[in-house]
Design a protein around this motif. Structure first.
Motif, PDB file in Angstrom:
ATOM      1  N   LYS A  80       1.574  -1.909   7.265  1.00  0.00           N
ATOM      2  CA  LYS A  80       2.734  -2.031   8.153  1.00  0.00           C
ATOM      3  C   LYS A  80       2.389  -1.708   9.607  1.00  0.00           C
ATOM      4  O   LYS A  80       2.792  -2.418  10.525  1.00  0.00           O
ATOM      5  CB  LYS A  80       3.853  -1.099   7.678  1.00  0.00           C
ATOM      6  N   ASP A  81       1.633  -0.652   9.820  1.00  0.00           N
ATOM      7  CA  ASP A  81       1.409  -0.165  11.183  1.00  0.00           C
ATOM      8  C   ASP A  81      -0.006  -0.355  11.702  1.00  0.00           C
ATOM      9  O   ASP A  81      -0.282  -0.049  12.859  1.00  0.00           O
ATOM     10  CB  ASP A  81       1.768   1.331  11.253  1.00  0.00           C
ATOM     11  N   GLY A  82      -0.915  -0.851  10.855  1.00  0.00           N
ATOM     12  CA  GLY A  82      -2.303  -0.971  11.290  1.00  0.00           C
ATOM     13  C   GLY A  82      -2.923   0.413  11.444  1.00  0.00           C
ATOM     14  O   GLY A  82      -2.529   1.365  10.773  1.00  0.00           O
ATOM     15  N   TRP A  83      -3.880   0.526  12.356  1.00  0.00           N
ATOM     16  CA  TRP A  83      -4.513   1.827  12.589  1.00  0.00           C
ATOM     17  C   TRP A  83      -3.570   2.744  13.361  1.00  0.00           C
ATOM     18  O   TRP A  83      -2.963   2.328  14.339  1.00  0.00           O
ATOM     19  CB  TRP A  83      -5.808   1.662  13.384  1.00  0.00           C
ATOM     20  N   TYR A  84      -3.454   3.974  12.898  1.00  0.00           N
ATOM     21  CA  TYR A  84      -2.661   4.963  13.631  1.00  0.00           C
ATOM     22  C   TYR A  84      -3.314   6.336  13.516  1.00  0.00           C
ATOM     23  O   TYR A  84      -4.120   6.593  12.621  1.00  0.00           O
ATOM     24  CB  TYR A  84      -1.212   4.999  13.136  1.00  0.00           C
ATOM     25  N   ASN A  85      -2.961   7.205  14.453  1.00  0.00           N
ATOM     26  CA  ASN A  85      -3.579   8.528  14.552  1.00  0.00           C
ATOM     27  C   ASN A  85      -2.675   9.607  13.962  1.00  0.00           C
ATOM     28  O   ASN A  85      -1.450   9.549  14.101  1.00  0.00           O
ATOM     29  CB  ASN A  85      -3.856   8.868  16.019  1.00  0.00           C
ATOM     30  N   THR A  86      -3.292  10.590  13.338  1.00  0.00           N
ATOM     31  CA  THR A  86      -2.575  11.762  12.837  1.00  0.00           C
ATOM     32  C   THR A  86      -3.203  12.995  13.465  1.00  0.00           C
ATOM     33  O   THR A  86      -4.393  13.259  13.265  1.00  0.00           O
ATOM     34  CB  THR A  86      -2.657  11.850  11.301  1.00  0.00           C
ATOM     35  N   GLU A  87      -2.414  13.724  14.235  1.00  0.00           N
ATOM     36  CA  GLU A  87      -2.896  14.905  14.942  1.00  0.00           C
ATOM     37  C   GLU A  87      -2.324  16.156  14.271  1.00  0.00           C
ATOM     38  O   GLU A  87      -1.123  16.419  14.346  1.00  0.00           O
ATOM     39  CB  GLU A  87      -2.476  14.841  16.417  1.00  0.00           C
ATOM     40  N   VAL A 116      -7.408   9.050  -2.328  1.00  0.00           N
ATOM     41  CA  VAL A 116      -7.260   8.108  -1.216  1.00  0.00           C
ATOM     42  C   VAL A 116      -8.192   8.500  -0.072  1.00  0.00           C
ATOM     43  O   VAL A 116      -8.621   9.647   0.038  1.00  0.00           O
ATOM     44  CB  VAL A 116      -5.800   8.046  -0.699  1.00  0.00           C
ATOM     45  N   GLN A 117      -8.465   7.529   0.770  1.00  0.00           N
ATOM     46  CA  GLN A 117      -9.375   7.720   1.894  1.00  0.00           C
ATOM     47  C   GLN A 117      -8.640   8.311   3.093  1.00  0.00           C
ATOM     48  O   GLN A 117      -7.455   8.045   3.310  1.00  0.00           O
ATOM     49  CB  GLN A 117      -9.991   6.367   2.279  1.00  0.00           C
ATOM     50  N   ALA A 118      -9.346   9.109   3.864  1.00  0.00           N
ATOM     51  CA  ALA A 118      -8.851   9.594   5.153  1.00  0.00           C
ATOM     52  C   ALA A 118     -10.030   9.572   6.108  1.00  0.00           C
ATOM     53  O   ALA A 118     -11.085  10.131   5.801  1.00  0.00           O
ATOM     54  CB  ALA A 118      -8.275  11.002   5.036  1.00  0.00           C
ATOM     55  N   ASN A 119      -9.863   8.923   7.240  1.00  0.00           N
ATOM     56  CA  ASN A 119     -10.964   8.776   8.190  1.00  0.00           C
ATOM     57  C   ASN A 119     -10.886   9.819   9.292  1.00  0.00           C
ATOM     58  O   ASN A 119      -9.876   9.910   9.998  1.00  0.00           O
ATOM     59  CB  ASN A 119     -10.942   7.384   8.822  1.00  0.00           C
ATOM     60  N   ILE A 124      -7.395  12.537  12.659  1.00  0.00           N
ATOM     61  CA  ILE A 124      -7.392  11.619  11.521  1.00  0.00           C
ATOM     62  C   ILE A 124      -6.906  10.234  11.947  1.00  0.00           C
ATOM     63  O   ILE A 124      -5.965  10.114  12.734  1.00  0.00           O
ATOM     64  CB  ILE A 124      -6.469  12.145  10.391  1.00  0.00           C
ATOM     65  N   LYS A 125      -7.553   9.204  11.403  1.00  0.00           N
ATOM     66  CA  LYS A 125      -7.081   7.829  11.588  1.00  0.00           C
ATOM     67  C   LYS A 125      -6.801   7.221  10.213  1.00  0.00           C
ATOM     68  O   LYS A 125      -7.581   7.407   9.274  1.00  0.00           O
ATOM     69  CB  LYS A 125      -8.120   6.980  12.323  1.00  0.00           C
ATOM     70  N   HIS A 126      -5.675   6.520  10.124  1.00  0.00           N
ATOM     71  CA  HIS A 126      -5.312   5.794   8.909  1.00  0.00           C
ATOM     72  C   HIS A 126      -5.048   4.329   9.260  1.00  0.00           C
ATOM     73  O   HIS A 126      -4.696   4.002  10.402  1.00  0.00           O
ATOM     74  CB  HIS A 126      -4.041   6.373   8.277  1.00  0.00           C
ATOM     75  N   ASN A 127      -5.163   3.482   8.256  1.00  0.00           N
ATOM     76  CA  ASN A 127      -4.889   2.056   8.447  1.00  0.00           C
ATOM     77  C   ASN A 127      -3.929   1.591   7.357  1.00  0.00           C
ATOM     78  O   ASN A 127      -4.305   1.491   6.188  1.00  0.00           O
ATOM     79  CB  ASN A 127      -6.193   1.261   8.386  1.00  0.00           C
ATOM     80  N   SER A 128      -2.680   1.340   7.736  1.00  0.00           N
ATOM     81  CA  SER A 128      -1.682   0.875   6.770  1.00  0.00           C
ATOM     82  C   SER A 128      -1.335  -0.587   7.051  1.00  0.00           C
ATOM     83  O   SER A 128      -1.532  -1.081   8.166  1.00  0.00           O
ATOM     84  CB  SER A 128      -0.406   1.724   6.849  1.00  0.00           C
ATOM     85  N   ASP A 168       0.816  -1.218   0.000  1.00  0.00           N
ATOM     86  CA  ASP A 168       0.000   0.000   0.000  1.00  0.00           C
ATOM     87  C   ASP A 168       0.853   1.272   0.000  1.00  0.00           C
ATOM     88  O   ASP A 168       0.376   2.345   0.368  1.00  0.00           O
ATOM     89  CB  ASP A 168      -0.963   0.008   1.190  1.00  0.00           C
ATOM     90  N   LYS A 169       2.097   1.149  -0.445  1.00  0.00           N
ATOM     91  CA  LYS A 169       2.998   2.305  -0.474  1.00  0.00           C
ATOM     92  C   LYS A 169       2.420   3.494  -1.246  1.00  0.00           C
ATOM     93  O   LYS A 169       2.538   4.639  -0.783  1.00  0.00           O
ATOM     94  CB  LYS A 169       4.357   1.908  -1.063  1.00  0.00           C
ATOM     95  N   PRO A 170       1.797   3.303  -2.420  1.00  0.00           N
ATOM     96  CA  PRO A 170       1.238   4.462  -3.134  1.00  0.00           C
ATOM     97  C   PRO A 170       0.240   5.260  -2.291  1.00  0.00           C
ATOM     98  O   PRO A 170       0.234   6.493  -2.317  1.00  0.00           O
ATOM     99  CB  PRO A 170       0.565   3.832  -4.359  1.00  0.00           C
ATOM    100  N   THR A 171      -0.574   4.539  -1.522  1.00  0.00           N
ATOM    101  CA  THR A 171      -1.557   5.211  -0.661  1.00  0.00           C
ATOM    102  C   THR A 171      -0.866   5.925   0.497  1.00  0.00           C
ATOM    103  O   THR A 171      -1.149   7.095   0.786  1.00  0.00           O
ATOM    104  CB  THR A 171      -2.571   4.189  -0.106  1.00  0.00           C
ATOM    105  N   VAL A 172       0.053   5.227   1.156  1.00  0.00           N
ATOM    106  CA  VAL A 172       0.776   5.810   2.289  1.00  0.00           C
ATOM    107  C   VAL A 172       1.584   7.024   1.840  1.00  0.00           C
ATOM    108  O   VAL A 172       1.696   8.019   2.564  1.00  0.00           O
ATOM    109  CB  VAL A 172       1.688   4.750   2.951  1.00  0.00           C
ATOM    110  N   ASN A 173       2.122   6.954   0.642  1.00  0.00           N
ATOM    111  CA  ASN A 173       2.900   8.075   0.103  1.00  0.00           C
ATOM    112  C   ASN A 173       2.019   9.318  -0.058  1.00  0.00           C
ATOM    113  O   ASN A 173       2.453  10.450   0.203  1.00  0.00           O
ATOM    114  CB  ASN A 173       3.508   7.676  -1.246  1.00  0.00           C
ATOM    115  N   LYS A 174       0.786   9.107  -0.466  1.00  0.00           N
ATOM    116  CA  LYS A 174      -0.141  10.234  -0.610  1.00  0.00           C
ATOM    117  C   LYS A 174      -0.502  10.811   0.759  1.00  0.00           C
ATOM    118  O   LYS A 174      -0.570  12.033   0.932  1.00  0.00           O
ATOM    119  CB  LYS A 174      -1.392   9.787  -1.371  1.00  0.00           C
ATOM    120  N   TRP A 175      -0.740   9.936   1.729  1.00  0.00           N
ATOM    121  CA  TRP A 175      -1.003  10.428   3.088  1.00  0.00           C
ATOM    122  C   TRP A 175       0.180  11.251   3.598  1.00  0.00           C
ATOM    123  O   TRP A 175      -0.002  12.319   4.185  1.00  0.00           O
ATOM    124  CB  TRP A 175      -1.234   9.258   4.041  1.00  0.00           C
ATOM    125  N   ALA A 176       1.380  10.728   3.352  1.00  0.00           N
ATOM    126  CA  ALA A 176       2.588  11.404   3.832  1.00  0.00           C
ATOM    127  C   ALA A 176       2.758  12.771   3.170  1.00  0.00           C
ATOM    128  O   ALA A 176       3.195  13.736   3.810  1.00  0.00           O
ATOM    129  CB  ALA A 176       3.815  10.534   3.568  1.00  0.00           C
TER     130      ALA A 176
END
Length: 347
Positions: free
Chosen positions: A189-196, A170-173, A183-187, A93-101
Protein backbone atom coordinates in the motif's frame (compact mmCIF):
# COMPACT_ATOMS: atom_id res chain seq x y z
CA UNK A 1 59.17 -10.98 52.50
CA UNK A 2 60.37 -9.79 49.10
CA UNK A 3 60.13 -13.33 47.75
CA UNK A 4 56.54 -13.66 48.99
CA UNK A 5 55.58 -10.34 47.41
CA UNK A 6 57.17 -11.41 44.13
CA UNK A 7 55.24 -14.69 44.13
CA UNK A 8 51.95 -12.87 44.81
CA UNK A 9 52.62 -10.43 41.99
CA UNK A 10 53.54 -13.29 39.68
CA UNK A 11 50.28 -15.09 40.50
CA UNK A 12 48.27 -11.92 39.93
CA UNK A 13 50.02 -11.29 36.63
CA UNK A 14 49.43 -14.87 35.49
CA UNK A 15 45.76 -14.60 36.43
CA UNK A 16 45.46 -11.33 34.51
CA UNK A 17 47.08 -12.86 31.42
CA UNK A 18 44.83 -15.92 31.59
CA UNK A 19 41.73 -13.73 31.90
CA UNK A 20 42.79 -11.61 28.93
CA UNK A 21 43.40 -14.73 26.86
CA UNK A 22 39.96 -16.09 27.74
CA UNK A 23 38.38 -12.77 26.82
CA UNK A 24 40.17 -12.71 23.48
CA UNK A 25 39.05 -16.27 22.84
CA UNK A 26 35.44 -15.20 23.36
CA UNK A 27 35.85 -12.47 20.75
CA UNK A 28 37.30 -14.95 18.28
CA UNK A 29 34.40 -17.31 18.91
CA UNK A 30 31.88 -14.52 18.38
CA UNK A 31 33.59 -13.52 15.14
CA UNK A 32 33.48 -17.15 13.99
CA UNK A 33 29.74 -17.28 14.70
CA UNK A 34 29.03 -14.09 12.76
CA UNK A 35 31.21 -15.19 9.89
CA UNK A 36 29.44 -18.56 9.77
CA UNK A 37 26.16 -16.72 9.23
CA UNK A 38 27.69 -15.14 6.14
CA UNK A 39 29.17 -18.39 4.87
CA UNK A 40 25.97 -20.35 5.47
CA UNK A 41 22.86 -18.18 5.37
CA UNK A 42 20.79 -21.00 6.85
CA UNK A 43 22.57 -20.38 10.16
CA UNK A 44 21.59 -16.69 10.15
CA UNK A 45 19.95 -15.34 13.31
CA UNK A 46 20.12 -11.66 14.16
CA UNK A 47 19.14 -12.45 17.74
CA UNK A 48 22.00 -14.92 18.14
CA UNK A 49 24.42 -12.51 16.48
CA UNK A 50 23.53 -9.63 18.79
CA UNK A 51 23.46 -11.86 21.86
CA UNK A 52 26.88 -13.29 21.01
CA UNK A 53 28.49 -9.86 20.68
CA UNK A 54 26.98 -8.53 23.89
CA UNK A 55 27.77 -11.69 25.84
CA UNK A 56 31.36 -11.56 24.62
CA UNK A 57 31.85 -8.02 25.87
CA UNK A 58 30.32 -9.04 29.21
CA UNK A 59 32.84 -11.90 29.55
CA UNK A 60 30.26 -14.62 28.95
CA UNK A 61 28.17 -13.44 31.91
CA UNK A 62 25.01 -12.36 30.12
CA UNK A 63 21.97 -14.18 31.47
CA UNK A 64 20.99 -16.29 28.46
CA UNK A 65 17.86 -17.67 30.05
CA UNK A 66 16.50 -14.26 31.04
CA UNK A 67 17.42 -12.72 27.68
CA UNK A 68 15.50 -15.39 25.79
CA UNK A 69 12.65 -15.32 28.29
CA UNK A 70 12.09 -11.62 27.70
CA UNK A 71 12.26 -12.02 23.92
CA UNK A 72 9.78 -14.89 24.18
CA UNK A 73 7.40 -12.79 26.31
CA UNK A 74 7.49 -9.88 23.85
CA UNK A 75 6.94 -12.25 20.93
CA UNK A 76 3.97 -13.82 22.71
CA UNK A 77 2.57 -10.36 23.41
CA UNK A 78 2.94 -9.46 19.74
CA UNK A 79 1.03 -12.56 18.71
CA UNK A 80 -1.72 -11.70 21.20
CA UNK A 81 -2.06 -8.22 19.71
CA UNK A 82 -2.27 -9.66 16.21
CA UNK A 83 -4.98 -12.07 17.28
CA UNK A 84 -7.11 -9.57 19.21
CA UNK A 85 -6.82 -6.45 17.06
CA UNK A 86 -8.42 -5.35 13.81
CA UNK A 87 -5.99 -3.65 11.44
CA UNK A 88 -7.61 -1.43 8.81
CA UNK A 89 -5.38 -2.64 6.00
CA UNK A 90 -6.73 -4.46 2.95
CA UNK A 91 -3.71 -5.41 0.83
CA UNK A 92 -2.47 -8.98 0.36
CA UNK A 93 0.50 -8.41 2.65
CA UNK A 94 -1.77 -7.66 5.61
CA UNK A 95 -0.42 -10.58 7.72
CA UNK A 96 3.10 -9.16 7.42
CA UNK A 97 2.04 -5.56 8.04
CA UNK A 98 0.02 -6.71 11.04
CA UNK A 99 3.15 -8.24 12.56
CA UNK A 100 5.13 -5.06 11.96
CA UNK A 101 2.34 -3.06 13.58
CA UNK A 102 2.27 -5.33 16.62
CA UNK A 103 6.02 -5.00 17.18
CA UNK A 104 5.78 -1.25 16.72
CA UNK A 105 3.00 -1.15 19.32
CA UNK A 106 5.10 -3.13 21.79
CA UNK A 107 8.04 -0.81 21.28
CA UNK A 108 6.15 2.48 21.36
CA UNK A 109 2.68 2.20 22.94
CA UNK A 110 1.13 1.70 26.36
CA UNK A 111 -0.94 -1.50 26.26
CA UNK A 112 -3.61 -2.65 28.75
CA UNK A 113 -3.15 -6.31 29.67
CA UNK A 114 -5.93 -8.44 31.13
CA UNK A 115 -4.37 -11.12 33.33
CA UNK A 116 -6.78 -13.21 35.42
CA UNK A 117 -9.43 -10.47 35.18
CA UNK A 118 -6.99 -7.86 36.46
CA UNK A 119 -5.93 -5.03 34.14
CA UNK A 120 -2.22 -4.26 34.08
CA UNK A 121 -0.49 -1.53 32.12
CA UNK A 122 2.32 -2.51 29.78
CA UNK A 123 4.70 0.44 29.39
CA UNK A 124 6.62 0.95 26.14
CA UNK A 125 10.37 1.28 25.82
CA UNK A 126 11.74 4.77 26.33
CA UNK A 127 14.70 6.75 25.04
CA UNK A 128 17.76 6.98 27.26
CA UNK A 129 19.61 10.26 26.75
CA UNK A 130 22.46 9.08 28.97
CA UNK A 131 25.62 8.16 27.05
CA UNK A 132 23.81 7.54 23.77
CA UNK A 133 27.05 6.83 21.91
CA UNK A 134 28.41 4.36 24.45
CA UNK A 135 31.43 6.47 25.36
CA UNK A 136 31.16 5.71 29.08
CA UNK A 137 30.36 2.04 28.59
CA UNK A 138 29.48 0.00 25.53
CA UNK A 139 26.68 -1.63 27.54
CA UNK A 140 24.53 1.46 27.02
CA UNK A 141 24.18 0.38 23.38
CA UNK A 142 23.12 -3.17 24.21
CA UNK A 143 19.75 -4.82 23.60
CA UNK A 144 20.21 -6.67 26.90
CA UNK A 145 20.50 -3.34 28.71
CA UNK A 146 17.36 -2.14 26.90
CA UNK A 147 15.44 -5.22 28.03
CA UNK A 148 16.54 -4.84 31.65
CA UNK A 149 16.02 -1.08 31.99
CA UNK A 150 13.27 -0.52 29.38
CA UNK A 151 15.33 2.39 28.03
CA UNK A 152 17.49 2.40 24.93
CA UNK A 153 18.78 4.43 22.02
CA UNK A 154 18.99 4.42 18.24
CA UNK A 155 21.25 1.37 18.39
CA UNK A 156 19.44 -0.97 20.76
CA UNK A 157 15.85 -0.01 19.88
CA UNK A 158 15.98 -0.88 16.15
CA UNK A 159 18.04 -3.98 16.94
CA UNK A 160 15.33 -5.24 19.30
CA UNK A 161 12.64 -4.36 16.76
CA UNK A 162 14.41 -6.43 14.09
CA UNK A 163 14.87 -9.33 16.51
CA UNK A 164 11.17 -9.37 17.38
CA UNK A 165 10.11 -9.16 13.73
CA UNK A 166 12.31 -12.12 12.89
CA UNK A 167 10.91 -14.05 15.84
CA UNK A 168 7.49 -13.50 14.23
CA UNK A 169 8.81 -14.71 10.89
CA UNK A 170 8.90 -11.40 9.02
CA UNK A 171 11.69 -9.24 7.67
CA UNK A 172 12.72 -5.86 9.07
CA UNK A 173 15.38 -3.80 7.32
CA UNK A 174 17.82 -1.72 9.30
CA UNK A 175 18.84 1.58 7.69
CA UNK A 176 21.53 4.13 8.51
CA UNK A 177 21.57 7.89 8.88
CA UNK A 178 24.40 9.98 10.39
CA UNK A 179 25.16 8.46 13.83
CA UNK A 180 21.81 6.72 13.62
CA UNK A 181 19.99 3.44 12.92
CA UNK A 182 16.30 3.18 12.04
CA UNK A 183 13.90 0.76 10.32
CA UNK A 184 12.63 0.64 6.73
CA UNK A 185 9.65 -1.43 5.60
CA UNK A 186 8.13 -2.01 2.18
CA UNK A 187 4.37 -2.58 2.03
CA UNK A 188 2.14 -2.97 -1.02
CA UNK A 189 0.00 0.00 0.00
CA UNK A 190 2.64 2.53 1.01
CA UNK A 191 5.85 1.31 -0.61
CA UNK A 192 9.01 1.99 1.38
CA UNK A 193 8.47 3.84 4.64
CA UNK A 194 10.54 4.66 7.71
CA UNK A 195 9.95 3.65 11.32
CA UNK A 196 11.72 5.75 13.93
CA UNK A 197 11.72 4.03 17.31
CA UNK A 198 13.39 6.75 19.38
CA UNK A 199 10.24 8.86 19.02
CA UNK A 200 7.60 6.38 17.85
CA UNK A 201 7.00 8.26 14.60
CA UNK A 202 7.02 7.33 10.91
CA UNK A 203 9.16 10.10 9.40
CA UNK A 204 9.48 10.93 5.72
CA UNK A 205 12.90 10.86 4.05
CA UNK A 206 13.08 14.65 4.27
CA UNK A 207 13.72 14.30 8.00
CA UNK A 208 16.87 12.27 7.36
CA UNK A 209 17.99 14.83 4.79
CA UNK A 210 17.28 17.64 7.26
CA UNK A 211 20.23 16.55 9.37
CA UNK A 212 22.37 18.53 6.95
CA UNK A 213 24.97 15.76 6.81
CA UNK A 214 23.43 13.49 4.19
CA UNK A 215 25.19 14.19 0.92
CA UNK A 216 23.40 13.06 -2.24
CA UNK A 217 26.38 10.83 -3.00
CA UNK A 218 25.83 9.09 0.33
CA UNK A 219 22.30 8.17 -0.73
CA UNK A 220 23.22 7.00 -4.23
CA UNK A 221 26.12 4.95 -2.83
CA UNK A 222 24.04 3.34 -0.10
CA UNK A 223 25.95 4.93 2.77
CA UNK A 224 22.68 6.22 4.20
CA UNK A 225 18.97 5.50 3.80
CA UNK A 226 19.53 2.08 2.24
CA UNK A 227 17.34 -0.81 3.38
CA UNK A 228 20.01 -3.21 4.59
CA UNK A 229 19.62 -6.91 3.92
CA UNK A 230 20.44 -9.54 6.53
CA UNK A 231 24.06 -9.93 5.42
CA UNK A 232 24.59 -6.18 5.66
CA UNK A 233 22.93 -6.23 9.09
CA UNK A 234 25.50 -8.80 10.21
CA UNK A 235 28.13 -6.35 8.95
CA UNK A 236 26.76 -3.83 11.46
CA UNK A 237 27.06 -6.40 14.24
CA UNK A 238 30.62 -7.19 13.16
CA UNK A 239 31.47 -3.53 13.62
CA UNK A 240 29.88 -3.67 17.08
CA UNK A 241 32.18 -6.59 17.85
CA UNK A 242 35.20 -4.62 16.65
CA UNK A 243 34.23 -1.54 18.67
CA UNK A 244 33.64 -3.68 21.75
CA UNK A 245 37.05 -5.30 21.32
CA UNK A 246 38.68 -1.89 20.99
CA UNK A 247 36.98 -0.76 24.21
CA UNK A 248 37.97 -3.95 26.03
CA UNK A 249 41.57 -3.94 24.77
CA UNK A 250 42.50 -0.30 24.07
CA UNK A 251 46.16 -1.19 23.48
CA UNK A 252 45.45 -3.91 20.91
CA UNK A 253 47.58 -4.24 17.77
CA UNK A 254 44.62 -3.79 15.42
CA UNK A 255 44.67 -7.29 13.92
CA UNK A 256 41.28 -8.42 15.21
CA UNK A 257 39.64 -5.06 14.48
CA UNK A 258 40.87 -5.11 10.89
CA UNK A 259 39.60 -8.66 10.45
CA UNK A 260 36.12 -7.60 11.58
CA UNK A 261 36.18 -4.48 9.42
CA UNK A 262 37.32 -6.30 6.29
CA UNK A 263 34.59 -8.93 6.65
CA UNK A 264 31.98 -6.23 7.26
CA UNK A 265 33.15 -4.19 4.26
CA UNK A 266 33.10 -7.27 2.05
CA UNK A 267 29.37 -7.60 2.75
CA UNK A 268 28.64 -3.87 2.79
CA UNK A 269 31.33 -2.11 0.69
CA UNK A 270 30.18 1.44 1.46
CA UNK A 271 29.69 0.90 5.18
CA UNK A 272 31.24 4.21 6.23
CA UNK A 273 31.71 3.42 9.92
CA UNK A 274 33.62 0.23 9.08
CA UNK A 275 35.74 2.05 6.50
CA UNK A 276 36.56 4.75 9.06
CA UNK A 277 37.46 2.28 11.82
CA UNK A 278 39.63 0.37 9.37
CA UNK A 279 41.44 3.57 8.37
CA UNK A 280 41.86 4.74 11.97
CA UNK A 281 43.24 1.35 12.97
CA UNK A 282 45.70 1.35 10.08
CA UNK A 283 46.79 4.85 11.10
CA UNK A 284 47.75 3.57 14.55
CA UNK A 285 49.62 0.66 13.02
CA UNK A 286 51.51 2.86 10.57
CA UNK A 287 52.59 5.16 13.39
CA UNK A 288 54.55 2.23 14.82
CA UNK A 289 56.58 1.68 11.63
CA UNK A 290 60.20 2.69 12.18
CA UNK A 291 61.23 2.78 8.53
CA UNK A 292 60.41 6.33 7.37
CA UNK A 293 60.20 5.43 3.68
CA UNK A 294 57.78 2.59 4.33
CA UNK A 295 55.85 4.75 6.80
CA UNK A 296 55.41 7.55 4.25
CA UNK A 297 54.31 5.06 1.60
CA UNK A 298 51.71 3.53 3.91
CA UNK A 299 50.38 6.97 4.86
CA UNK A 300 49.93 7.86 1.19
CA UNK A 301 47.89 4.70 0.74
CA UNK A 302 45.88 5.60 3.82
CA UNK A 303 45.12 9.03 2.38
CA UNK A 304 43.45 7.26 -0.55
CA UNK A 305 41.21 5.39 1.88
CA UNK A 306 40.12 8.62 3.58
CA UNK A 307 39.54 10.22 0.17
CA UNK A 308 37.33 7.27 -0.80
CA UNK A 309 35.26 7.70 2.36
CA UNK A 310 34.69 11.33 1.42
CA UNK A 311 33.92 10.47 -2.20
CA UNK A 312 31.12 8.04 -1.32
CA UNK A 313 29.40 10.91 0.50
CA UNK A 314 30.24 10.45 4.16
CA UNK A 315 30.29 13.62 6.25
CA UNK A 316 31.02 13.66 9.97
CA UNK A 317 28.08 14.83 12.07
CA UNK A 318 28.99 16.38 15.46
CA UNK A 319 27.32 14.66 18.38
CA UNK A 320 25.58 17.82 19.61
CA UNK A 321 24.12 18.35 16.14
CA UNK A 322 22.85 14.78 16.17
CA UNK A 323 20.86 15.37 19.34
CA UNK A 324 19.30 18.53 17.92
CA UNK A 325 18.35 16.67 14.75
CA UNK A 326 16.86 13.77 16.72
CA UNK A 327 14.75 16.08 18.86
CA UNK A 328 13.54 17.95 15.76
CA UNK A 329 11.36 14.97 14.86
CA UNK A 330 9.22 15.69 17.90
CA UNK A 331 9.39 19.47 17.88
CA UNK A 332 8.60 19.56 14.15
CA UNK A 333 6.50 16.42 14.00
CA UNK A 334 3.87 17.86 11.70
CA UNK A 335 6.56 18.75 9.19
CA UNK A 336 8.28 15.38 9.05
CA UNK A 337 5.64 12.78 9.92
CA UNK A 338 4.39 10.47 7.19
CA UNK A 339 0.70 11.38 7.22
CA UNK A 340 -0.28 8.23 5.30
CA UNK A 341 0.86 6.12 8.26
CA UNK A 342 -0.37 8.40 11.02
CA UNK A 343 -3.07 5.97 12.12
CA UNK A 344 -0.37 3.51 13.19
CA UNK A 345 1.69 6.00 15.21
CA UNK A 346 1.37 7.24 18.75
CA UNK A 347 -1.16 9.93 19.56
Amino acid sequence: MKKTTFIILLILFSTFCATAQNQEKLFEQSYALLNSMLVNENSYSFKKAVFSVENTYLDNKLDTIDFNRQIKFLTHLSNSLIKDRFLAYLEKDKPTVNKWASVYQIMCDTIPLNINDTIYKYSPFGYDFNDIFGHETRENLFVSKLLYTRKGNCHSLPYLYKILCEELGVQANLALAPNHVYIKHNSKKDGWYNTELTSGIFPIDAWVMASGYVHLDAISNGVYMKALNNRESIALVLLDLADNYDAKFPNNDGTFILKCCKTAIKEYPNFASALILKAETRYKQIEQIQDKTKCDLEFRELEKQYAHIHEIGYRNMPENMYLEWLISLKTERNKYENKALKTMSKH
